[in-house]
Enzyme design. Structure first.
Site, PDB file in Angstrom:
ATOM      1  N   ARG A  53       1.297  -1.949  -8.072  1.00  0.00           N
ATOM      2  CA  ARG A  53       0.759  -2.271  -9.398  1.00  0.00           C
ATOM      3  C   ARG A  53       1.299  -1.295 -10.437  1.00  0.00           C
ATOM      4  NH1 ARG A  53      -5.525  -2.527  -8.101  1.00  0.00           N
ATOM      5  NH2 ARG A  53      -4.792  -0.937  -6.652  1.00  0.00           N
ATOM      6  N   LEU A  61      -3.052  -1.360   2.955  1.00  0.00           N
ATOM      7  CA  LEU A  61      -3.885  -1.586   1.777  1.00  0.00           C
ATOM      8  C   LEU A  61      -5.178  -0.787   1.871  1.00  0.00           C
ATOM      9  CD1 LEU A  61      -3.546  -5.457   1.431  1.00  0.00           C
ATOM     10  CD2 LEU A  61      -2.442  -3.717   0.004  1.00  0.00           C
ATOM     11  N   HIS A  69     -12.491  -4.858   5.763  1.00  0.00           N
ATOM     12  CA  HIS A  69     -11.571  -4.603   6.877  1.00  0.00           C
ATOM     13  C   HIS A  69     -11.792  -5.633   7.993  1.00  0.00           C
ATOM     14  CE1 HIS A  69     -10.634  -0.126   5.897  1.00  0.00           C
ATOM     15  NE2 HIS A  69      -9.604  -0.885   5.610  1.00  0.00           N
ATOM     16  N   CYS A 113       5.701   0.846  15.850  1.00  0.00           N
ATOM     17  CA  CYS A 113       5.270  -0.503  16.256  1.00  0.00           C
ATOM     18  C   CYS A 113       6.315  -1.572  15.934  1.00  0.00           C
ATOM     19  CB  CYS A 113       3.944  -0.852  15.592  1.00  0.00           C
ATOM     20  SG  CYS A 113       2.524   0.073  16.224  1.00  0.00           S
ATOM     21  N   ILE A 173      -8.254  10.283   8.736  1.00  0.00           N
ATOM     22  CA  ILE A 173      -6.835  10.551   8.456  1.00  0.00           C
ATOM     23  C   ILE A 173      -6.716  11.903   7.771  1.00  0.00           C
ATOM     24  CG2 ILE A 173      -4.761   9.725   7.273  1.00  0.00           C
ATOM     25  CD1 ILE A 173      -6.027   6.883   7.428  1.00  0.00           C
ATOM     26  N   ARG A 230      -8.612   3.333  -2.198  1.00  0.00           N
ATOM     27  CA  ARG A 230      -8.703   4.744  -2.593  1.00  0.00           C
ATOM     28  C   ARG A 230     -10.141   5.217  -2.417  1.00  0.00           C
ATOM     29  NH1 ARG A 230      -3.655   5.658  -4.117  1.00  0.00           N
ATOM     30  NH2 ARG A 230      -2.574   4.021  -5.259  1.00  0.00           N
ATOM     31  N   ASN A 237      -2.031   7.591   0.269  1.00  0.00           N
ATOM     32  CA  ASN A 237      -1.630   8.804   0.991  1.00  0.00           C
ATOM     33  C   ASN A 237      -0.765   8.491   2.203  1.00  0.00           C
ATOM     34  OD1 ASN A 237      -2.775  10.771  -0.616  1.00  0.00           O
ATOM     35  ND2 ASN A 237      -4.779  10.643   0.384  1.00  0.00           N
ATOM     36  N   GLY A 291       0.813  -1.215   0.000  1.00  0.00           N
ATOM     37  CA  GLY A 291       0.000   0.000   0.000  1.00  0.00           C
ATOM     38  C   GLY A 291       0.842   1.259   0.000  1.00  0.00           C
ATOM     39  N   CYS A 317      -3.024  -1.714   8.993  1.00  0.00           N
ATOM     40  CA  CYS A 317      -3.975  -0.622   9.187  1.00  0.00           C
ATOM     41  C   CYS A 317      -5.345  -1.006   8.636  1.00  0.00           C
ATOM     42  CB  CYS A 317      -3.444   0.624   8.479  1.00  0.00           C
ATOM     43  SG  CYS A 317      -4.429   2.095   8.756  1.00  0.00           S
TER      44      CYS A 317
END
Length: 206
Positions: free
Chosen positions: A35, A75, A132, A188, A154, A78, A14, A10, A109
């Site tokens: 990708r 990941l 998720h 972490c 975020i 968008r 952003n 990922g 995340c």
């Protein structure tokens, strides 16, 4: 074990871009799976290794994870809010590759919506939240040292490094800067105190 080599999934999102930059600046040797390599920054800190492929392809993930000390997962979809399995499929492939290569630490995340009453999740975000949830279950059942990072909104605020981390619940604010979120993901890697926990990083910005 001191973590020196990390795989970042990922990296072109952003939060991924700032996490990549901070990781390289901190001295990590970073391998990314992308990708579209044209989405990586043309200037500034660069990953040591770029694997072009798809997180849904086990062979691409395996190539990215081989030889690493730890994995960071950022990941996302968008702005695509349609039903998806990219995050949970990706997590399954990442966990399988980690086990194959003896990598046992992953910081992943998802979203603070996993800490909410499910009935309060906005309907337009339900499909992404469902994936998720599937991704989180993959991590929980992996047997690996995993940190589940569940951020609130975020934002674009500057890096402070002064955020609050709440374990297994929600914290004092409903926002975290993408830069502080990246900072926490990397932090972490340096401690085991968050292993096996859900973490909610947040900060009251000026």
């Amino acid at each position: 074990m001191v973590v020196k080599k990390i795989a970042l999934f990922g990296a072109t999102g952003n939060t991924g871009l700032t996490t990549l930059a901070q990781a390289v600046q901190a001295g990590y040797e970073v391998t990314v799976l992308v990708r579209d390599p044209s989405r990586l920054p043309s200037e500034g800190p660069q990953p040591a290794h770029v694997v072009v492929g798809d997180v849904r392809q086990p062979a691409d993930v395996d190539k990215t994870v081989a030889g690493q000390d730890a994995v960071i997962v950022l990941l996302g979809t968008r702005n695509d809010l349609s039903p998806t399995t990219v995050m949970s499929e990706g997590a399954q492939n990442i966990v399988a590759a980690m086990k194959a290569h003896g990598v046992d630490k992953v910081v992943a995340c998802t979203s603070a919506f996993l800490l909410w009453d499910p009935s309060k999740v906005p309907p337009r975000l339900q499909d992404v939240t469902d994936d998720h949830i599937r991704m989180h279950k993959v991590l929980q059942q992996s047997g690996l040292k995993y940190v589940a990072v569940m951020p609130p909104h975020i934002g674009d605020h500057p890096l402070t490094g002064a955020y609050t981390v709440t374990l297994d619940g929600r914290g004092p604010s409903r926002v975290i800067s993408k830069h502080d979120l990246g900072h926490f993901m990397l932090h972490c890697l340096t401690t085991d105190k968050y292993d096996g926990h859900t973490t909610y990083p947040s900060h009251v910005y000026e």
